[in-house]
Design an enzyme around this catalytic site. Structure first.
Site, PDB file in Angstrom:
ATOM      1  N   HIS A 251       0.769  -1.111   0.122  1.00  0.00           N
ATOM      2  CA  HIS A 251      -0.142   0.031  -0.074  1.00  0.00           C
ATOM      3  C   HIS A 251       0.803   1.262  -0.076  1.00  0.00           C
ATOM      4  CE1 HIS A 251      -3.543   2.265   0.126  1.00  0.00           C
ATOM      5  NE2 HIS A 251      -2.932   3.193   0.979  1.00  0.00           N
ATOM      6  N   HIS A 277       3.636  10.827   2.341  1.00  0.00           N
ATOM      7  CA  HIS A 277       3.020  11.860   1.566  1.00  0.00           C
ATOM      8  C   HIS A 277       4.084  12.911   1.451  1.00  0.00           C
ATOM      9  CE1 HIS A 277      -0.336   9.360   0.733  1.00  0.00           C
ATOM     10  NE2 HIS A 277      -0.887   9.459   2.058  1.00  0.00           N
TER      11      HIS A 277
END
Ligand SMILES: [Zn+2]
Length: 295
Positions: A251, A277
Protein backbone atom coordinates in the site's frame (compact mmCIF):
# COMPACT_ATOMS: atom_id res chain seq x y z
CA UNK A 1 21.69 19.90 -17.78
CA UNK A 2 18.82 20.97 -15.54
CA UNK A 3 18.96 22.98 -12.36
CA UNK A 4 17.27 22.31 -9.03
CA UNK A 5 18.05 25.19 -6.70
CA UNK A 6 21.81 25.68 -7.04
CA UNK A 7 22.42 22.03 -7.93
CA UNK A 8 22.56 20.89 -11.54
CA UNK A 9 20.88 17.60 -12.38
CA UNK A 10 21.45 15.81 -15.68
CA UNK A 11 18.12 14.99 -17.31
CA UNK A 12 16.31 15.11 -20.64
CA UNK A 13 12.78 15.04 -22.01
CA UNK A 14 11.80 12.01 -24.10
CA UNK A 15 8.60 11.10 -25.93
CA UNK A 16 8.31 7.28 -25.75
CA UNK A 17 4.59 6.80 -26.44
CA UNK A 18 1.32 8.54 -27.25
CA UNK A 19 -0.89 10.00 -24.53
CA UNK A 20 -4.02 8.12 -23.47
CA UNK A 21 -7.43 8.61 -21.90
CA UNK A 22 -10.31 6.29 -20.98
CA UNK A 23 -12.72 5.23 -23.75
CA UNK A 24 -15.99 6.11 -21.98
CA UNK A 25 -17.24 7.66 -18.75
CA UNK A 26 -17.38 5.50 -15.60
CA UNK A 27 -18.95 6.22 -12.20
CA UNK A 28 -18.65 5.24 -8.57
CA UNK A 29 -20.05 6.45 -5.23
CA UNK A 30 -18.86 6.19 -1.68
CA UNK A 31 -17.73 7.86 1.53
CA UNK A 32 -14.40 9.61 2.03
CA UNK A 33 -11.97 8.11 4.54
CA UNK A 34 -11.15 11.34 6.37
CA UNK A 35 -14.28 13.50 5.99
CA UNK A 36 -16.80 10.63 6.08
CA UNK A 37 -18.73 12.59 3.42
CA UNK A 38 -20.50 10.99 0.46
CA UNK A 39 -19.23 11.67 -3.03
CA UNK A 40 -20.30 10.54 -6.46
CA UNK A 41 -17.41 10.30 -8.91
CA UNK A 42 -17.74 10.44 -12.66
CA UNK A 43 -14.55 9.87 -14.64
CA UNK A 44 -14.71 11.20 -18.19
CA UNK A 45 -12.37 10.95 -21.18
CA UNK A 46 -10.26 14.08 -21.72
CA UNK A 47 -8.19 15.48 -24.59
CA UNK A 48 -4.37 15.38 -24.71
CA UNK A 49 -2.48 17.60 -22.26
CA UNK A 50 -5.41 17.83 -19.83
CA UNK A 51 -3.69 15.63 -17.25
CA UNK A 52 -6.02 14.66 -14.41
CA UNK A 53 -8.47 17.46 -13.73
CA UNK A 54 -10.84 17.42 -10.73
CA UNK A 55 -14.12 19.34 -10.97
CA UNK A 56 -16.33 19.98 -7.90
CA UNK A 57 -19.77 20.00 -9.57
CA UNK A 58 -21.49 20.46 -6.18
CA UNK A 59 -19.95 23.91 -5.66
CA UNK A 60 -20.92 27.22 -7.21
CA UNK A 61 -18.88 27.93 -10.32
CA UNK A 62 -17.88 24.23 -10.51
CA UNK A 63 -14.23 24.94 -9.58
CA UNK A 64 -11.52 22.80 -11.15
CA UNK A 65 -8.05 21.88 -9.99
CA UNK A 66 -5.43 19.82 -11.74
CA UNK A 67 -3.29 17.05 -10.30
CA UNK A 68 -0.09 19.09 -10.11
CA UNK A 69 2.54 19.50 -7.39
CA UNK A 70 1.85 23.26 -7.23
CA UNK A 71 -1.75 22.57 -6.21
CA UNK A 72 -0.93 20.51 -3.11
CA UNK A 73 -2.69 22.04 -0.11
CA UNK A 74 -1.82 19.42 2.52
CA UNK A 75 0.09 16.15 2.41
CA UNK A 76 0.36 15.08 6.03
CA UNK A 77 -2.04 12.10 6.13
CA UNK A 78 -3.33 12.12 2.57
CA UNK A 79 -2.90 14.14 -0.59
CA UNK A 80 -5.18 17.20 -0.56
CA UNK A 81 -5.37 19.62 -3.50
CA UNK A 82 -6.53 23.17 -3.05
CA UNK A 83 -5.76 26.80 -3.63
CA UNK A 84 -5.78 30.10 -1.75
CA UNK A 85 -5.38 28.16 1.50
CA UNK A 86 -8.60 26.26 0.90
CA UNK A 87 -8.79 22.50 0.35
CA UNK A 88 -10.82 21.54 -2.71
CA UNK A 89 -10.30 17.81 -3.28
CA UNK A 90 -9.09 15.34 -0.67
CA UNK A 91 -7.38 11.96 -0.75
CA UNK A 92 -6.55 11.85 -4.44
CA UNK A 93 -3.55 9.51 -4.15
CA UNK A 94 -5.27 6.18 -4.85
CA UNK A 95 -7.02 7.49 -7.95
CA UNK A 96 -3.75 8.98 -9.23
CA UNK A 97 -1.91 5.77 -8.44
CA UNK A 98 -4.45 3.86 -10.54
CA UNK A 99 -3.94 6.33 -13.42
CA UNK A 100 -0.16 5.83 -13.27
CA UNK A 101 -0.52 2.06 -12.86
CA UNK A 102 -2.80 1.74 -15.88
CA UNK A 103 -0.93 4.30 -18.05
CA UNK A 104 -3.91 6.67 -18.17
CA UNK A 105 -2.67 10.22 -18.73
CA UNK A 106 -5.79 12.37 -19.23
CA UNK A 107 -9.03 12.32 -17.30
CA UNK A 108 -11.72 14.67 -15.98
CA UNK A 109 -12.94 13.65 -12.53
CA UNK A 110 -16.32 15.17 -11.63
CA UNK A 111 -17.10 15.04 -7.91
CA UNK A 112 -20.21 15.82 -5.85
CA UNK A 113 -18.28 15.96 -2.57
CA UNK A 114 -14.94 16.97 -1.06
CA UNK A 115 -13.16 13.61 -0.97
CA UNK A 116 -12.52 10.68 -3.30
CA UNK A 117 -14.50 7.67 -1.95
CA UNK A 118 -12.40 5.39 0.23
CA UNK A 119 -14.02 2.29 -1.36
CA UNK A 120 -12.45 -0.72 0.38
CA UNK A 121 -9.30 1.22 1.35
CA UNK A 122 -7.47 0.13 -1.78
CA UNK A 123 -7.19 1.47 -5.33
CA UNK A 124 -8.81 -1.64 -6.79
CA UNK A 125 -12.42 -0.45 -7.33
CA UNK A 126 -11.14 2.76 -8.96
CA UNK A 127 -8.54 0.94 -11.06
CA UNK A 128 -10.96 -1.80 -12.09
CA UNK A 129 -13.56 0.65 -13.35
CA UNK A 130 -10.90 2.53 -15.33
CA UNK A 131 -9.53 -0.72 -16.75
CA UNK A 132 -13.04 -1.82 -17.72
CA UNK A 133 -13.57 1.44 -19.57
CA UNK A 134 -10.31 0.76 -21.41
CA UNK A 135 -7.59 3.02 -22.69
CA UNK A 136 -7.67 5.04 -25.90
CA UNK A 137 -4.57 6.49 -27.57
CA UNK A 138 -4.61 10.21 -28.34
CA UNK A 139 -2.85 11.98 -31.15
CA UNK A 140 -0.12 13.57 -29.02
CA UNK A 141 3.16 12.30 -27.57
CA UNK A 142 3.63 11.88 -23.83
CA UNK A 143 6.47 13.97 -22.42
CA UNK A 144 8.56 11.95 -19.98
CA UNK A 145 11.39 13.24 -17.81
CA UNK A 146 14.37 10.92 -17.99
CA UNK A 147 16.87 11.30 -15.17
CA UNK A 148 20.55 10.89 -15.98
CA UNK A 149 21.79 11.13 -12.45
CA UNK A 150 20.64 10.26 -8.97
CA UNK A 151 18.52 12.48 -6.72
CA UNK A 152 18.46 11.54 -3.06
CA UNK A 153 16.66 12.82 0.05
CA UNK A 154 17.47 11.83 3.56
CA UNK A 155 15.61 13.06 6.60
CA UNK A 156 16.40 11.06 9.71
CA UNK A 157 15.54 7.45 8.92
CA UNK A 158 13.38 8.42 5.91
CA UNK A 159 15.05 8.28 2.53
CA UNK A 160 13.86 8.60 -1.03
CA UNK A 161 16.08 8.12 -4.08
CA UNK A 162 15.40 8.45 -7.80
CA UNK A 163 18.02 6.65 -9.89
CA UNK A 164 18.49 6.82 -13.65
CA UNK A 165 16.87 3.90 -15.45
CA UNK A 166 19.27 2.23 -17.86
CA UNK A 167 16.72 -0.34 -19.05
CA UNK A 168 13.86 2.01 -20.06
CA UNK A 169 11.79 0.81 -17.12
CA UNK A 170 10.04 2.69 -14.34
CA UNK A 171 10.27 0.83 -11.09
CA UNK A 172 9.61 1.41 -7.42
CA UNK A 173 10.85 -0.26 -4.27
CA UNK A 174 9.66 0.41 -0.74
CA UNK A 175 10.95 -0.50 2.66
CA UNK A 176 8.70 -0.26 5.69
CA UNK A 177 10.06 -0.44 9.21
CA UNK A 178 7.96 -0.40 12.37
CA UNK A 179 10.62 -2.31 14.27
CA UNK A 180 9.07 -5.11 16.34
CA UNK A 181 5.52 -3.69 16.11
CA UNK A 182 3.23 -5.07 13.39
CA UNK A 183 3.36 -4.61 10.43
CA UNK A 184 7.08 -4.83 11.28
CA UNK A 185 9.70 -4.76 8.56
CA UNK A 186 8.73 -5.35 4.95
CA UNK A 187 10.26 -4.71 1.56
CA UNK A 188 8.58 -4.87 -1.85
CA UNK A 189 9.17 -3.69 -5.39
CA UNK A 190 7.12 -3.13 -8.50
CA UNK A 191 7.84 -2.52 -12.19
CA UNK A 192 5.42 -0.14 -13.84
CA UNK A 193 4.52 -1.94 -17.06
CA UNK A 194 0.77 -1.22 -17.25
CA UNK A 195 0.01 -4.95 -16.90
CA UNK A 196 -0.02 -6.28 -13.35
CA UNK A 197 -0.95 -3.16 -11.35
CA UNK A 198 -4.57 -4.30 -11.06
CA UNK A 199 -3.66 -7.67 -9.54
CA UNK A 200 -0.45 -7.00 -7.65
CA UNK A 201 -0.76 -3.50 -6.22
CA UNK A 202 -4.25 -2.00 -6.53
CA UNK A 203 -5.87 -4.41 -3.99
CA UNK A 204 -3.46 -3.47 -1.16
CA UNK A 205 -5.49 -1.56 1.45
CA UNK A 206 -4.76 1.46 3.60
CA UNK A 207 -3.72 0.52 7.12
CA UNK A 208 -3.64 2.15 10.48
CA UNK A 209 -2.01 1.23 13.78
CA UNK A 210 -4.63 0.65 16.45
CA UNK A 211 -2.74 2.96 18.83
CA UNK A 212 -3.03 5.85 16.29
CA UNK A 213 -6.81 5.73 15.80
CA UNK A 214 -7.75 7.92 18.81
CA UNK A 215 -5.21 10.55 17.77
CA UNK A 216 -6.52 10.60 14.17
CA UNK A 217 -10.13 11.01 15.33
CA UNK A 218 -9.08 13.79 17.70
CA UNK A 219 -7.46 15.58 14.75
CA UNK A 220 -10.80 15.32 12.90
CA UNK A 221 -9.45 12.71 10.49
CA UNK A 222 -10.51 9.13 9.64
CA UNK A 223 -14.20 10.08 10.19
CA UNK A 224 -15.19 7.62 7.47
CA UNK A 225 -12.67 5.02 8.60
CA UNK A 226 -13.82 1.51 9.52
CA UNK A 227 -12.75 -2.11 9.27
CA UNK A 228 -14.37 -2.09 5.81
CA UNK A 229 -11.85 0.38 4.39
CA UNK A 230 -8.65 -0.02 6.40
CA UNK A 231 -6.53 -2.79 7.83
CA UNK A 232 -6.00 -2.30 11.56
CA UNK A 233 -2.71 -3.47 13.02
CA UNK A 234 -2.78 -4.15 16.76
CA UNK A 235 0.12 -5.39 18.90
CA UNK A 236 -0.59 -8.98 17.81
CA UNK A 237 -0.75 -8.21 14.09
CA UNK A 238 -3.46 -7.48 11.52
CA UNK A 239 -7.08 -7.71 12.64
CA UNK A 240 -8.68 -9.81 9.92
CA UNK A 241 -7.17 -11.49 6.90
CA UNK A 242 -4.57 -9.74 4.76
CA UNK A 243 -4.79 -9.77 0.96
CA UNK A 244 -0.99 -10.10 0.67
CA UNK A 245 1.52 -11.04 3.39
CA UNK A 246 3.21 -7.66 2.72
CA UNK A 247 -0.04 -5.73 2.13
CA UNK A 248 1.05 -2.71 4.22
CA UNK A 249 4.27 -2.31 2.24
CA UNK A 250 2.43 -2.71 -1.07
CA UNK A 251 0.00 0.00 0.00
CA UNK A 252 2.83 2.41 0.79
CA UNK A 253 4.24 1.70 -2.67
CA UNK A 254 0.79 2.30 -4.21
CA UNK A 255 0.67 5.66 -2.38
CA UNK A 256 4.20 6.55 -3.56
CA UNK A 257 3.18 5.98 -7.18
CA UNK A 258 0.07 8.15 -6.69
CA UNK A 259 2.01 10.93 -4.94
CA UNK A 260 4.64 11.03 -7.68
CA UNK A 261 1.96 11.32 -10.36
CA UNK A 262 2.02 15.02 -9.46
CA UNK A 263 5.55 15.26 -10.87
CA UNK A 264 4.34 14.19 -14.33
CA UNK A 265 5.73 11.09 -16.05
CA UNK A 266 9.31 10.30 -15.01
CA UNK A 267 11.50 7.42 -16.15
CA UNK A 268 13.60 6.38 -13.16
CA UNK A 269 14.00 3.76 -10.45
CA UNK A 270 12.51 5.04 -7.21
CA UNK A 271 13.69 3.59 -3.95
CA UNK A 272 11.94 4.64 -0.72
CA UNK A 273 12.60 3.85 2.93
CA UNK A 274 9.80 4.78 5.35
CA UNK A 275 8.74 7.65 3.12
CA UNK A 276 5.24 9.11 3.24
CA UNK A 277 3.12 11.73 1.48
CA UNK A 278 5.27 14.67 2.70
CA UNK A 279 8.63 13.31 1.59
CA UNK A 280 7.09 11.99 -1.63
CA UNK A 281 5.86 15.52 -2.35
CA UNK A 282 9.31 16.97 -1.76
CA UNK A 283 10.67 14.69 -4.46
CA UNK A 284 7.73 15.48 -6.77
CA UNK A 285 8.49 19.21 -6.47
CA UNK A 286 12.15 18.72 -7.28
CA UNK A 287 11.22 16.64 -10.33
CA UNK A 288 8.83 19.38 -11.49
CA UNK A 289 11.65 21.91 -11.10
CA UNK A 290 13.96 19.77 -13.23
CA UNK A 291 11.30 19.35 -15.92
CA UNK A 292 10.56 23.10 -16.00
CA UNK A 293 14.23 23.97 -16.33
CA UNK A 294 14.49 21.83 -19.48
CA UNK A 295 11.84 23.82 -21.33
ZN1 LIG B 1 -3.09 5.19 0.68
Amino acid sequence: MAATGNKKVEAELIYPRRQTTITSAVELSGRGLHTGKDCHLRLKPAPADTGVLFRRIDLEGRPVISAAADNVHDCRRSLVLGREDKPLVRTVEHLLSACAGLFLDNLVVEMTGPEIPACDGSAEPLARMMAESGSRKLDAPLEVLQLKEEICFQNGDVSLTALPSEDKEVSFSYQLDYGDRPPGRERCSFNLTGDDYLEELAPARTYVLKCEIAELKKAGLARGGSRDNAVIFGPEGAEGRLRFPDEACRHKLLDLIGDLFLAGPVRAHFSAVKSGHSSNQRLARVLVGIRDSLK
